[in-house]
Structures are given as C-alpha cells and as structure tokens.
Design an enzyme around this catalytic site. Sequence first.
Site, PDB file in Angstrom:
ATOM      1  N   SER A  86       1.623  -9.673  -0.929  1.00  0.00           N
ATOM      2  CA  SER A  86       1.312  -8.240  -0.823  1.00  0.00           C
ATOM      3  C   SER A  86       1.583  -7.642   0.554  1.00  0.00           C
ATOM      4  O   SER A  86       1.816  -6.451   0.682  1.00  0.00           O
ATOM      5  CB  SER A  86      -0.143  -7.994  -1.217  1.00  0.00           C
ATOM      6  OG  SER A  86      -1.010  -8.801  -0.437  1.00  0.00           O
ATOM      7  N   LYS A 129       0.814  -1.221   0.000  1.00  0.00           N
ATOM      8  CA  LYS A 129       0.000   0.000   0.000  1.00  0.00           C
ATOM      9  C   LYS A 129       0.851   1.275   0.000  1.00  0.00           C
ATOM     10  O   LYS A 129       0.441   2.300  -0.527  1.00  0.00           O
ATOM     11  CB  LYS A 129      -0.939   0.004   1.206  1.00  0.00           C
ATOM     12  CG  LYS A 129      -1.974  -1.126   1.198  1.00  0.00           C
ATOM     13  CD  LYS A 129      -3.067  -0.902   0.185  1.00  0.00           C
ATOM     14  CE  LYS A 129      -4.109  -2.010   0.202  1.00  0.00           C
ATOM     15  NZ  LYS A 129      -5.096  -1.872  -0.887  1.00  0.00           N
ATOM     16  N   GLU A 156      -9.752   5.959   3.086  1.00  0.00           N
ATOM     17  CA  GLU A 156     -10.500   4.855   3.673  1.00  0.00           C
ATOM     18  C   GLU A 156      -9.509   3.740   3.961  1.00  0.00           C
ATOM     19  O   GLU A 156      -8.436   3.701   3.386  1.00  0.00           O
ATOM     20  CB  GLU A 156     -11.563   4.359   2.681  1.00  0.00           C
ATOM     21  CG  GLU A 156     -11.058   3.361   1.625  1.00  0.00           C
ATOM     22  CD  GLU A 156     -10.012   3.918   0.655  1.00  0.00           C
ATOM     23  OE1 GLU A 156      -9.929   5.149   0.506  1.00  0.00           O
ATOM     24  OE2 GLU A 156      -9.267   3.111   0.064  1.00  0.00           O
TER      25      GLU A 156
END
Lengths: 401, 261
Positions: free
Chosen positions: A381, A92, A114
């Site tokens: 990830s 991210k 969010e």
Amino acid sequence: MTAYTLPNETGHFGMFGGKFVPETLMKAIIELTDAYEAVKQDPEFYAEIKHLSKDYVGRETPLYFAENLTNYAGGANIFLKREDLNHTGAHKINNAIGQALLAVRMGKKKIVAETGAGQHGVATATVCALLNLDCIIFMGAEDIKRQALNVFRMELLGAKVVSVTSGSATLKDAVNEALRYWVANVEDTHYLLGSVTGPHPFPMIVRDFQSVIGKETKEQFFTRYKTLPDAVVACIGGGSNAMGMFYPFIEEKKVALYGVEAAGKGIETPYHAASLTKGKPGVLHGALMYLLQNQDGQIQEAHSVSAGLDYPGVGPEHSYLKEIGRAHYHSITDQEALDAFQLLSKLEGIIPALESSHAVAFALKLARQIGASQNLVVCLSGRGDKDVDAVRARLKGGDIG
Amino acid sequence: MNRIEQTFQLLKEHDTKAIVPYIMAGDGGLDCLTERLEMLEKFGAAAIEVGVPFSDPVADGPTIQAAGIRALNNGTTLKEIVAELTKARRTIKIPLIIMTYLNPVYAYGISSFVEDIQKAGVDGCIIPDMPVEEEEMIAPLLEAAGTELIRLVTLTTPLDRVKQIAAKGRGFLYTVTVKGITGTRNEFDKELLSFLQAVKEVSPIPVLAGFGISNHEQMQTITKYCDGVVIGSKIVDLLAENNFAELADLMSIFKLKSNLI
Ligand SMILES: Cc1ncc(COP(=O)(O)O)c(C=O)c1O
C-alpha cells in the site's frame, strides 16, 4: 453467488454501516450521496480521474513478481501490487483525487481531513494544492511526533496541520476533531475522509475510488497468466487499500481474501489494533462496525508501531465480509512487521511502509501454508520513506510504539 | 399524560418557559448526582438532561468533553447511572431525560437499556449521534415503553426535513442553536431566530433550544420564539466550580416555575 450490490439504499452492509452522525451533518451527508450518484452517470468525471491517475499519479502501478521473496519464503509465488510507486507514496492519493474532484463538483472550496501516518494528509494536501482548495488536516500529537517528515510535507504543500491532543492523541482523536470541525463548517467544507470508515456514503465512495487497485491487479494477472491469483493480501487500518483490492474479487469466489490487522505488542496484551480479531460491533465515527471497546462501550486506544493502522475501528464492509466469511482476517505483531520491513528492503530493494509490512509478513506465512503451485498478491500500500527515521530509532534500541 | 407533557402543560398554564439544565453524570462522582438533581429541581429546572460520559463525544466542545473525561476517570458507567437515577426518582418530580451517545447503549444492549430506564422512571432519551434515518433500532422499543425519544433539528436541517422530524417527534423538539458543537457562545447566527420561529410554526410539540446558551439575555431573546432552553456547558462549568449562587441566579430568570410542579 448472486451479484454483490452492497451497501443497500440506506448505507448498510448487513447490520453494519449506516450514518450515525449528528443531525447537523445530515444535510451534507445527503448532498454528498446525491452528488456521488450524479457523477456516477458522468463519463467526464471519470475521464478526469483517469487523466490525473495516469499523468499525475503515475498509474497503472506495476504488478511485480517478487522472485527473491518467493524463493526466501519457499512456498506460493508472491506478487506485489506496487501502490508504493504512486505519487506521494501510497494508495491514499487514489481516494483523495476522486473526492477532491467530487468536492469541486459540489462547489466546496475547503477541505478538512484527518490523518494517522500522514499519508492521507499528504495525499489530501497534494490534491488540494493541485486543485487550489483550502486544506486543513487534523493529526494526533503522538502521530505528529512519529511522522514529523509528513507534517512538514503537508505544510510545504500549503495545508494547515492542527495537532490533536485529546484522548490517545492518535488517529481516532484526529477523526473526532475533524468531525467537530466539519459540524461547525459544514456549509462550505467537504470532509475528505481517508478510509472506508465513517458514515455512509464514505465507505462506499472510498472503496469505489480505491477499487482501481483490485481492477488493475485482476487485469494484469489475467493478461499474464490467463487466470486469477489464488489469494490477495492487504493490511487493514480503516481498510481502504484492502477494500480497494478485495472489491473487484468479491464475486470471484476462488480468490481468497486476507486482511491483516496490527497485533501491536500481541493480541493477548492491551496493546494492539486488531478490531476484527478482538473487537465487538459498536458505533463510532458514523458507522456500526467492529470496535475495540470495553464492556461499557467506551472506545479503547489502539496500539501499533505503524501510525496508519492505529485505529480502534474497521470499515463496516470488512465487518460484514468477516461476518459472512467471505474474507479472512489475521494479525501481525510490531516485531513481525519490523522484520518484514527489513526483509523486503534487503531481498527486493523495496522499502515498504510499516503498514504494508504487516501484509508482507502475513504473506510470508501464507505462502508457506498454501504451497508452491499457488499465487498470491500482496497490496504494497505504501513506501517506507516516512518510516525510516522511526525504524532506525527502534533498531538502535529505542521504542517508537 | 406523561411527565414531560404535564410539565409543558403547566408551564403553558403559567405562561412561562422551560429551563432544562444538562448535567454530566459522574462528574464529581456519582454519589452527588441525586443531590445535584434535587438542587437543580429546587432552582427551577423544568426537566433535567442527564449526560452519560463517552470516550469520543463528537458533538461536544471542550467543556463537556472534559466533564466526560472526569466522569470516566471516576469509573462512571451507564449501568450505575441508571441505578442512581432509580434512587433519584424517589424524590425528583420533574422529567429526567438521558442524553447519551449510541455506543454505550449498544454495549448495554438496546432492549435491556430501554427496559431499565423505563423501570428507573426516566422519561426521555436523546441520542445525538443517531439521526432519524437510524432510529429504527431503538425508537419502536422506546415507544412501547412510553419513554420519549427526543429528536433534534439543527440550523442546517432544511425546513421540509424539520417538518418530517417534528411530525415523528415525542416529548419536545430539540433545536440546536449553532452550527457546531456544544460550548458557550457570545454570539448566535443571524438566522437563528427566524429559524426557531419556523421550527415553532411546524412543530406539533414544544420546541426547546440548546447549545451555546449561557446568559439571561440569550435566554430572554431565544425564548421569544420557543418554549424554553437547554443549558449545558455553562451549568457543567458552574457545578464543577461549586458555584451554586451563580447557578441559582442563572436559573432564576423564569419566575414561578420553581414551585410549580
Ligand atoms: C501505506 C499505508 N497503508 C495502509 C494504511 C491504512 O489505511 P487503510 O486500511 O485505509 O488502507 C495507511 C494509512 O495511513 C498507509 O499510509
């Protein structure tokens, strides 16, 4: 294949995508589109990203041959692209850095975002701390419970975390509230959207910032083996780590692309998040995309053991890649993901995020199916630190989903 | 002349302004929809916006969100709303305008939706999550059916864009009076009135203002610069409380209108 140049000028991927937002946001959407076009011509912008990616995030991330996992599966060679080793523990941050720098260029000093699992929230709060930006994060009340540690992290980093109790009180509802906040504060605030979802230009921008994953993978693999992998595998919530992995391979037709959705308690039950497998095209949060919805177009709640996959939609570009058959989408249940979570921990000494565990679980099946001479890369990830409490509770017999 | 044009013509002739209440279809059950539309007409509505409940109403504040949830919990669907409006049209003379997020329409099937609302006698349609950039998927069909697509402009819309939108405009131009979502407000932005004035100057069609309006004083001030107001959250609240006396009083401000049409 002709060059892949999507999205088109209007922000569409075939029939998918677009910018379905209230008029109040259109000025900001147009501004963002223009600002992004401008920085694309600016080598300094990319130099800044590169510098932070290297010295702050720790890129490039390793491409690791998981020999024990490969032997266990007894099929194709399995490689792990170690996004879990990034600062803050997931992919991210790649997007958060890019967009925060873009916000600074646009003169916006406030960031709203969010978060589902909290990984995007943590990444955003981190970058805001670094760049001295105000940060407000909307998070579903359910997710706040599941990911308490990440909430504390965000607060430590100086962000304000707002609990969202409407709807299913998960990621979808956090996006609603973040959008409402943005509508009301659009003039001084940038919405740092966390996946390849939302109105154009977000799916494109997030994909571009995440595509460092696929670019590095391609180079690393080629440098070592003078060829490309036969398949890449990534989990899909909104689809950003997957798009980041897939994008540099789209024109390499020999490389098969596999996206893995959350099947929750099973795709035959109502408790899953498999938008591409079980959904229909529709419009939510600014984009035309595959959506879990009832026959009247009301959005259905998604369910997954992993908060980061708990979203009833999926990025428009994935919707398109499915439609044209360039990428394949499968799903993995909560139980399969939990098994993979433990397996990777025991076999490789790597505790994966529950989200990424879905990709690992599918990779095991795929490795057996495609056989020994093949190579597949899994986008790992994120790391599982954030999930250990919940998994522990679950293994003791409680239910966290 | 269609029903919306006729209405504004009449208001103009009588030198008065439009009050357009918003009502959430299915809040209180669909059975009472026609009855409530009749009441609003009797209280002097120039037209009525009929809201379609949606699970994820990103342009709406707590009041309309809650009304939508109540309507959905009552099992309200767009199909049934259209059927009910067909019945309502037998008695209601003022324009009826459907306000819906895009996805229920998309799931319904865009061309069936346009066909069915036209048959039902619906005069216009507002889709708050569909900016002009995306309207090609439905605007030509509505145009062909003679159902007006009502466009929105907001305080953040630059004036040249207001001009472009107004030029495409049909029925009336809906000017959003707040930077934000629906819900009553005590105060409006300082620039609102000058913005309204600017919109009014460039718009070839009537201009209505909406979002946040809840009392006579606001209505008086705002309608100095436009052709009328849309009242949403306040009406939804009053209906939910069955407070019909206050509702009648709220709507009584522009004299004449009630028995005009
Ligand atoms: C580790 C990890 N992987 C995957 C995801 C899913 O997001 P995306 O599909 O956008 O990569 C998340 C979201 O929170 C995450 O934290």
